[in-house]
Write a protein that holds these residues in place. Structure first.
Motif, mmCIF file in Angstrom:
data_model
loop_
_atom_site.group_PDB
_atom_site.id
_atom_site.type_symbol
_atom_site.label_atom_id
_atom_site.label_comp_id
_atom_site.label_asym_id
_atom_site.label_seq_id
_atom_site.Cartn_x
_atom_site.Cartn_y
_atom_site.Cartn_z
ATOM 1 N N TRP A 116 1.974 11.988 59.996
ATOM 2 C CA TRP A 116 3.356 11.916 59.535
ATOM 3 C C TRP A 116 3.632 10.624 58.775
ATOM 4 C CZ3 TRP A 116 7.389 15.368 60.392
ATOM 5 C CH2 TRP A 116 7.149 16.399 61.311
ATOM 6 N N ALA A 117 4.499 10.707 57.783
ATOM 7 C CA ALA A 117 5.143 9.522 57.240
ATOM 8 C C ALA A 117 6.163 9.108 58.298
ATOM 9 C CB ALA A 117 5.836 9.848 55.920
ATOM 10 N N PRO A 118 6.229 7.829 58.683
ATOM 11 C CA PRO A 118 7.126 7.421 59.775
ATOM 12 C C PRO A 118 8.582 7.863 59.585
ATOM 13 C CG PRO A 118 5.683 5.611 59.176
ATOM 14 C CD PRO A 118 5.455 6.696 58.164
ATOM 15 N N GLU A 119 9.084 7.782 58.362
ATOM 16 C CA GLU A 119 10.480 8.154 58.108
ATOM 17 C C GLU A 119 10.716 9.635 58.374
ATOM 18 O OE1 GLU A 119 8.405 6.953 55.546
ATOM 19 O OE2 GLU A 119 8.838 4.865 56.036
ATOM 20 N N ARG A 120 9.775 10.471 57.981
ATOM 21 C CA ARG A 120 9.929 11.917 58.203
ATOM 22 C C ARG A 120 9.854 12.246 59.685
ATOM 23 N NH1 ARG A 120 7.126 15.438 53.397
ATOM 24 N NH2 ARG A 120 8.266 14.444 51.715
ATOM 25 N N LEU A 121 8.963 11.579 60.406
ATOM 26 C CA LEU A 121 8.868 11.822 61.840
ATOM 27 C C LEU A 121 10.147 11.387 62.538
ATOM 28 C CD1 LEU A 121 7.323 12.760 64.325
ATOM 29 C CD2 LEU A 121 6.283 10.482 64.421
ATOM 30 N N ASP A 122 10.692 10.233 62.158
ATOM 31 C CA ASP A 122 11.961 9.778 62.745
ATOM 32 C C ASP A 122 13.055 10.806 62.517
ATOM 33 O OD1 ASP A 122 10.826 7.432 63.631
ATOM 34 O OD2 ASP A 122 11.619 6.198 61.990
ATOM 35 N N ALA A 123 13.153 11.335 61.296
ATOM 36 C CA ALA A 123 14.175 12.338 60.984
ATOM 37 C C ALA A 123 13.968 13.603 61.816
ATOM 38 C CB ALA A 123 14.157 12.667 59.497
ATOM 39 N N GLU A 124 12.726 14.035 61.957
ATOM 40 C CA GLU A 124 12.415 15.239 62.749
ATOM 41 C C GLU A 124 12.789 15.029 64.214
ATOM 42 O OE1 GLU A 124 10.816 19.129 63.477
ATOM 43 O OE2 GLU A 124 11.348 18.141 61.608
ATOM 44 N N GLU A 125 12.410 13.883 64.752
ATOM 45 C CA GLU A 125 12.710 13.608 66.154
ATOM 46 C C GLU A 125 14.209 13.452 66.382
ATOM 47 O OE1 GLU A 125 8.514 11.624 67.597
ATOM 48 O OE2 GLU A 125 10.105 10.273 66.911
ATOM 49 N N ASN A 126 14.915 12.820 65.461
ATOM 50 C CA ASN A 126 16.367 12.675 65.604
ATOM 51 C C ASN A 126 17.076 14.014 65.519
ATOM 52 O OD1 ASN A 126 16.253 9.905 65.965
ATOM 53 N ND2 ASN A 126 16.481 9.478 63.778
ATOM 54 N N ALA A 127 16.580 14.913 64.671
ATOM 55 C CA ALA A 127 17.188 16.236 64.527
ATOM 56 C C ALA A 127 17.009 17.078 65.785
ATOM 57 C CB ALA A 127 16.602 16.956 63.318
ATOM 58 N N ASN A 128 15.990 16.771 66.576
ATOM 59 C CA ASN A 128 15.709 17.525 67.799
ATOM 60 C C ASN A 128 15.961 16.683 69.044
ATOM 61 O OD1 ASN A 128 14.726 20.118 66.774
ATOM 62 N ND2 ASN A 128 13.093 18.898 65.884
ATOM 63 N N ASP A 129 16.964 15.834 68.996
ATOM 64 C CA ASP A 129 17.213 14.876 70.073
ATOM 65 C C ASP A 129 18.386 15.269 70.964
ATOM 66 O OD1 ASP A 129 16.593 12.618 71.516
ATOM 67 O OD2 ASP A 129 17.819 11.289 70.281
ATOM 68 N N ASP A 130 18.581 16.551 71.169
ATOM 69 C CA ASP A 130 19.644 17.043 72.049
ATOM 70 C C ASP A 130 19.015 17.387 73.399
ATOM 71 O OD1 ASP A 130 21.572 18.430 73.450
ATOM 72 O OD2 ASP A 130 22.044 19.821 71.832
ATOM 73 N N PRO A 131 19.235 16.565 74.435
ATOM 74 C CA PRO A 131 18.577 16.783 75.727
ATOM 75 C C PRO A 131 18.837 18.172 76.312
ATOM 76 C CG PRO A 131 19.620 14.632 75.689
ATOM 77 C CD PRO A 131 20.057 15.353 74.442
ATOM 78 N N LYS A 132 20.060 18.678 76.188
ATOM 79 C CA LYS A 132 20.367 19.986 76.755
ATOM 80 C C LYS A 132 19.593 21.090 76.025
ATOM 81 C CE LYS A 132 24.016 23.086 78.054
ATOM 82 N NZ LYS A 132 25.006 23.884 77.463
ATOM 83 N N ALA A 133 19.589 21.043 74.708
ATOM 84 C CA ALA A 133 18.852 22.034 73.930
ATOM 85 C C ALA A 133 17.357 21.938 74.223
ATOM 86 C CB ALA A 133 19.118 21.857 72.443
ATOM 87 N N ASN A 134 16.839 20.715 74.360
ATOM 88 C CA ASN A 134 15.418 20.542 74.676
ATOM 89 C C ASN A 134 15.087 21.133 76.044
ATOM 90 O OD1 ASN A 134 14.866 19.319 72.255
ATOM 91 N ND2 ASN A 134 15.110 17.245 73.047
ATOM 92 N N ALA A 135 15.939 20.918 77.026
ATOM 93 C CA ALA A 135 15.710 21.471 78.367
ATOM 94 C C ALA A 135 15.700 22.995 78.325
ATOM 95 C CB ALA A 135 16.782 20.966 79.333
ATOM 96 N N GLU A 136 16.597 23.585 77.545
ATOM 97 C CA GLU A 136 16.629 25.044 77.424
ATOM 98 C C GLU A 136 15.362 25.565 76.754
ATOM 99 O OE1 GLU A 136 20.276 26.011 75.411
ATOM 100 O OE2 GLU A 136 21.503 25.223 77.052
ATOM 101 N N ARG A 137 14.894 24.866 75.737
ATOM 102 C CA ARG A 137 13.655 25.298 75.069
ATOM 103 C C ARG A 137 12.467 25.197 76.023
ATOM 104 N NH1 ARG A 137 16.164 22.961 70.481
ATOM 105 N NH2 ARG A 137 15.233 20.927 70.801
ATOM 106 N N TRP A 138 12.365 24.106 76.772
ATOM 107 C CA TRP A 138 11.269 23.955 77.728
ATOM 108 C C TRP A 138 11.310 25.075 78.770
ATOM 109 C CZ3 TRP A 138 6.986 20.997 78.149
ATOM 110 C CH2 TRP A 138 6.851 19.942 77.252
ATOM 111 N N ALA A 139 12.494 25.398 79.249
ATOM 112 C CA ALA A 139 12.625 26.447 80.264
ATOM 113 C C ALA A 139 12.145 27.795 79.733
ATOM 114 C CB ALA A 139 14.077 26.544 80.731
ATOM 115 N N MET A 140 12.369 28.068 78.451
ATOM 116 C CA MET A 140 11.933 29.346 77.870
ATOM 117 C C MET A 140 10.423 29.506 77.900
ATOM 118 S SD MET A 140 14.150 30.075 74.538
ATOM 119 C CE MET A 140 15.754 29.348 74.393
#
Length: 190
Positions: A116-140
């Motif tokens: 990854w280019a660091p800037e693109r990875l930061d943007a990707e990680e920030n876009a997916n930084d919702d703890p509730k949504a992440n927990a729901e995805r993990w549960a699936m």
């Protein structure tokens, strides 16, 4: 398996050092690098990439989306060899695609690693930084550390929900619209 996260510089010629434990996992000092699905690069050992190529080549050439995928994944790939100090020379077209200039972040993701280019990875990680949504995805995905053991042997596990099947359908109940808050960029649409 490739695990962990590393930050490295990339020189003006486009050479990048691959972590030594990653180099040890590739056969014959060769790694296959191709365009990633999120504006990054994906790197595989040759044997793993050949499995992907066989799978893609087994699909119909009459479908325009699959032809596009074939061009992007296979046509955009490069078989790279390590130099004497463990570097690979990432071709210009791949560096340009991934926005890679002076620094890279290398992330092991199981059977491959991402570049990854660091800037693109930061943007990707920030876009997916919702703890509730992440927990729901993990549960699936119903991931556990115990496995599915029957009488001392690992039983046959069903195809995990959300796996893209050979007929391009998604198995189980996991559908893209069921992934709340998941930010997804791609050069083709499903």
């Amino acid at each position: 398996m490739f695990y962990g996260r590393f930050e490295h510089n990339i020189d003006k010629k486009g050479r990048m050092t691959v972590p030594s434990n990653y180099r040890e996992q590739t056969i014959g000092d060769l790694v296959c690098v191709t365009k990633g699905l999120d504006g990054n690069l994906m790197a595989y050992s040759k044997d793993k990439f050949d499995i992907i190529a066989d799978s893609i080549n087994g699909q119909s050439i009459t479908d325009p989306l699959l032809r596009s995928m074939r061009r992007e994944i296979l046509g955009g790939s490069a078989e790279l060899t390590y130099d004497t100090v463990g570097r690979i020379l990432i071709p210009t077209h791949l560096r340009k695609f991934a926005g890679i200039e002076e620094k890279v972040v290398i992330i092991g993701v199981g059977d491959s690693f991402e570049i990854w280019a660091p800037e693109r990875l930061d943007a990707e990680e920030n876009a997916n930084d919702d703890p509730k949504a992440n927990a729901e995805r993990w549960a699936m995905f119903n991931i556990n550390t115990r496995g599915n053991w029957v009488s001392g042997e690992r039983s046959h596990l069903p195809t995990p929900p959300g796996t893209l099947q050979r007929n391009n359908s998604i198995s189980g109940s996991l559908k893209p619209e069921a992934l709340p808050g998941l930010h997804r960029r791609s050069w083709w649409s499903f």
